[in-house]
Design a protein around this motif. Structure first.
Motif, PDB file in Angstrom:
ATOM      1  N   UNK A  37       0.836  -1.198   0.000  1.00 22.72           N
ATOM      2  CA  UNK A  37       0.000   0.000   0.000  1.00 22.72           C
ATOM      3  C   UNK A  37       0.869   1.245   0.000  1.00 22.72           C
ATOM      4  N   UNK A  38       2.172   1.053   0.080  1.00 22.63           N
ATOM      5  CA  UNK A  38       3.072   2.191   0.149  1.00 22.63           C
ATOM      6  C   UNK A  38       3.458   2.690  -1.235  1.00 22.63           C
ATOM      7  N   UNK A  92       3.586   8.186   1.436  1.00 26.29           N
ATOM      8  CA  UNK A  92       4.157   8.181   2.773  1.00 26.29           C
ATOM      9  C   UNK A  92       5.080   9.367   3.023  1.00 26.29           C
ATOM     10  N   UNK A  93       5.714   9.883   1.993  1.00 22.92           N
ATOM     11  CA  UNK A  93       6.553  11.072   2.186  1.00 22.92           C
ATOM     12  C   UNK A  93       5.711  12.277   2.594  1.00 22.92           C
ATOM     13  N   UNK A  94       4.530  12.395   2.015  1.00 25.02           N
ATOM     14  CA  UNK A  94       3.651  13.514   2.346  1.00 25.02           C
ATOM     15  C   UNK A  94       3.204  13.431   3.804  1.00 25.02           C
ATOM     16  N   UNK A 151      -5.840   7.527   1.299  1.00 26.33           N
ATOM     17  CA  UNK A 151      -6.835   7.423   2.374  1.00 26.33           C
ATOM     18  C   UNK A 151      -6.643   6.141   3.167  1.00 26.33           C
ATOM     19  N   UNK A 152      -6.345   5.035   2.500  1.00 22.76           N
ATOM     20  CA  UNK A 152      -6.126   3.765   3.178  1.00 22.76           C
ATOM     21  C   UNK A 152      -4.913   3.862   4.086  1.00 22.76           C
ATOM     22  N   UNK A 153      -3.862   4.456   3.595  1.00 19.91           N
ATOM     23  CA  UNK A 153      -2.641   4.623   4.381  1.00 19.91           C
ATOM     24  C   UNK A 153      -2.911   5.509   5.592  1.00 19.91           C
ATOM     25  N   UNK A 154      -3.617   6.600   5.384  1.00 21.35           N
ATOM     26  CA  UNK A 154      -3.955   7.495   6.493  1.00 21.35           C
ATOM     27  C   UNK A 154      -4.763   6.743   7.534  1.00 21.35           C
TER      28      UNK A 154
END
Length: 122
Positions: free
Chosen positions: A6-7, A12-14, A92-95
């Motif tokens: 998912x990365x 992920x940098x943001x 959104x999933x990562x968040x």
């Protein structure tokens, strides 16, 4: 964990950039208050200091979860699987994965989403 990560670097940098900015800002603001008043800070500043510390602690917790997710996913990838563009679900999933559901983290999540929208709109 799914076979696809998912990365994606920009996702992920943001989030990491946002969290480190929040941490830096709270540290600087706390230092300014301490330099201005020292131990004789008014009660209102004590409330502000507690709020800054809660916000910073929440940002540290989210950052820790983000880094744990990155390490887990990197550990699962083999060198042959790494491609320049990793497949990604929406940010959104990562968040959702890295922000816990406590009050301070929810506030941080809202700030991040607003910042992401501003960046997208130029």
């Amino acid at each position: 964990m799914p076979s696809q990560s998912v990365l994606k670097s920009k996702d992920y940098r943001q989030i990491i950039g946002f969290l480190t900015k929040v941490i830096d800002q709270t540290i600087l603001h706390e230092q300014e208050l301490n330099e201005r008043f020292g131990d004789d800070a008014p009660a209102s500043d004590a409330v502000i200091l507690r709020g800054l510390r809660r916000k910073r602690d929440a940002a540290y917790r989210v950052l820790e979860r983000m880094l744990e997710l990155i390490l887990v996913e990197l550990g699962e990838l083999e060198i042959e699987e790494i491609e320049p563009e990793l497949p990604s679900e929406s940010s959104d999933t990562l968040i959702h994965q890295v922000f816990p559901e406590d009050n301070e983290s929810t506030k941080l999540k809202r700030e991040l989403v607003l910042e992401m929208k501003r960046a997208a709109n130029g």
